[in-house]
Design a protein around this motif. Structure first.
Motif, short mmCIF file in Angstrom:
data_model
loop_
_atom_site.label_atom_id
_atom_site.label_comp_id
_atom_site.label_asym_id
_atom_site.label_seq_id
_atom_site.Cartn_x
_atom_site.Cartn_y
_atom_site.Cartn_z
N PHE A 1 0.86 -1.18 0.00
CA PHE A 1 0.00 0.00 0.00
C PHE A 1 0.90 1.23 0.00
O PHE A 1 2.06 1.14 0.43
N HIS B 1 -11.38 12.67 2.93
CA HIS B 1 -9.91 12.68 2.77
C HIS B 1 -9.62 12.48 1.29
O HIS B 1 -10.26 11.65 0.64
N GLU C 1 -6.81 11.48 -0.22
CA GLU C 1 -5.81 10.51 -0.69
C GLU C 1 -6.49 9.50 -1.62
O GLU C 1 -7.67 9.17 -1.46
N HIS D 1 -9.22 6.76 -1.25
CA HIS D 1 -10.62 7.11 -0.93
C HIS D 1 -11.27 7.99 -2.00
O HIS D 1 -12.49 8.05 -2.09
N TYR E 1 -0.80 -0.16 12.02
CA TYR E 1 -1.31 1.03 11.34
C TYR E 1 -0.94 2.29 12.14
O TYR E 1 -0.45 3.27 11.58
N HIS F 1 -10.86 2.02 6.46
CA HIS F 1 -10.13 0.77 6.17
C HIS F 1 -10.44 -0.24 7.27
O HIS F 1 -10.37 0.09 8.46
FE1 FEO Z 1 -4.74 8.50 4.00
FE2 FEO Z 1 -6.51 5.62 3.58
O1 FEO Z 1 -5.65 7.19 3.04
#
Ligand code: FEO
Length: 396
Positions: free
Chosen positions: A22, A79, A81, A84, A192, A225
């Motif tokens: 990722f 968000h 990024e 998403h 994470y 997520h």
């Molecule tokens: Fe900061 Fe799941 O993207």
């Protein structure tokens, strides 16, 4: 595929069972991931977040199996990024002129990604969007983990849509925290946090306190997520507060690389010294070059101290160890101690360099470092054991 969450909320995201890396190649996802998108239906209908671009067409096709495009009134981009927002170009082709609610930074970022003149509606903390019987309340969350990040809260259902915060990379057919293996879940949660949120820990604490001060009841946290926290959702909030406080366990992690085993033998003998001096200490040893770097970062996050070893090569550090140092520098760990070790044949600069770089990365270096020439013999091994024992005493 869609999953009913509550009377008004339906999950319409994508489970990515295949994902193993990722952020390009930066983050290992041993257990896949999900890109969670939510449809909220009241008198008006809102779509919260989309999915990563490779799944855009599939996402939009499936979305329109459960809602007609003309019935979607609002798009919320918590968000920008790409994981998403990646399906926004495909989605917005079907929703011309429909408003996209996001932060001012979200607009900058979405424009930068997609160069589209969509109908952006900037929102700030406390702004509300009525869906009819229920409302969405927006809460900006800058640097959790990007400047544009935002949460939104659904009244009536009492759900926080937290985007990346409280998430984890875990693919699951039933994405609920009470329906997955808790060991796998918590392993992915801490990984994470360690790899993404560590540098922002002071902001994590502040944002949680700010959200608590709003006194909004909370039945569920819908992340972007992994699982939806529906069983005791506060457990992940409490855990984040603990992780945000310069978290550490009673663990020392020894990280090294080696060419002809001398530095490996040093690592293992130092570990024996540590265990001898502090039997209650958890000691873990990893060869950096043969281990997943994100898993190593997670072990560093859990540790109260680390020992970093490399032989000298070209008057410097082996690349796997140097790379890990750069990762640790960026993550700005706090309240962790460290020391360096390594073997050398000729010039032997590495241990000094490691010690300097550990200090630059924010570690408190409690020893000058141990360097041994060639393969450790009886006396060298004794020095390693003593080094481990002394280190245990200094971090007690
Ligand atoms: Fe900061 Fe799941 O993207």
């Amino acid at each position: 595929m869609s999953i009913p969450i509550t009377e008004s909320v339906t999950w319409v995201g994508k489970i990515d069972w295949e994902l193993r890396k990722f952020h390009g190649e930066e983050y290992s996802t041993h257990r896949g991931s999900t890109y969670n998108s939510y449809l909220v239906r009241d008198q008006k209908t809102a779509l919260i977040d989309t999915v990563w671009a490779p799944f855009a067409k599939e996402f939009v096709d499936r979305l329109f199996e459960v809602v007609r495009p003309e019935d979607i009134d609002f798009v919320i981009a918590n968000h920008a990024e790409s994981d998403h927002s990646g399906a926004l170009p495909e989605l917005m082709r079907h929703l011309p002129g429909k408003p996209i609610y996001c932060t001012a930074n979200g607009i900058k970022s979405l424009r930068g990604h997609y160069h589209q003149d969509w109908n952006f509606q900037p929102v700030k903390t406390g702004d509300r969007l009525s869906l009819g019987n229920r409302e969405l309340i927006f809460v900006e969350a800058p640097m959790l983990h990007w400047p544009d990040s935002m949460f939104c809260y659904l009244t009536g259902e009492e759900i926080l849509f937290s985007n990346d915060a409280f998430g984890q990379h875990l693919a699951a057919e039933e994405p609920f925290n009470d329906r997955v293996d808790p060991c796998e879940l918590w392993a992915e949660c801490i990984k994470y946090y360690a790899n993404i949120l560590t540098p922002f820990s002071p902001l994590v604490k502040k944002k949680i306190e700010e959200f608590v001060s709003l006194k909004l009841p909370l039945k569920m946290i819908c992340t972007s997520h992994g699982v939806i926290w529906r069983d005791n959702p506060l457990q992940i909030v409490e855990q984040y507060l603990a992780w945000a406080e310069a978290y550490q366990e009673n663990q020392v992690t020894i990280l090294y690389d080696t060419m002809w085993n001398a530095t490996r033998i040093m690592a293992e003998t130092i570990a024996a010294g540590l265990r001898q001096a502090a039997p209650d200490l958890t000691v873990k040893i990893f060869n950096c070059a043969r281990s997943d770097k994100n898993d190593l970062i997670t072990e560093v996050f859990r540790s109260k101290a680390i020992l970093l070893g490399s032989p000298t090569i070209n008057q410097g550090i082996l690349s796997a160890v140097a790379g890990l140092l750069e990762e640790m520098r960026g993550l700005r760990f706090r309240n962790k101690r460290a020391a360096a070790f390594g073997s050398f044949g000729w010039s032997g600069e590495c241990v000094k360099l490691l010690t300097e770089k550990l200090a630059e990365a924010g570690f408190e270096t409690v020893e000058e470092g141990l360097r041994l020439s060639w393969q450790p013999d009886g006396e060298g091994l004794e020095q390693c054991r003593s080094f481990g024992q002394n280190f245990a005493a200094k971090i007690r």
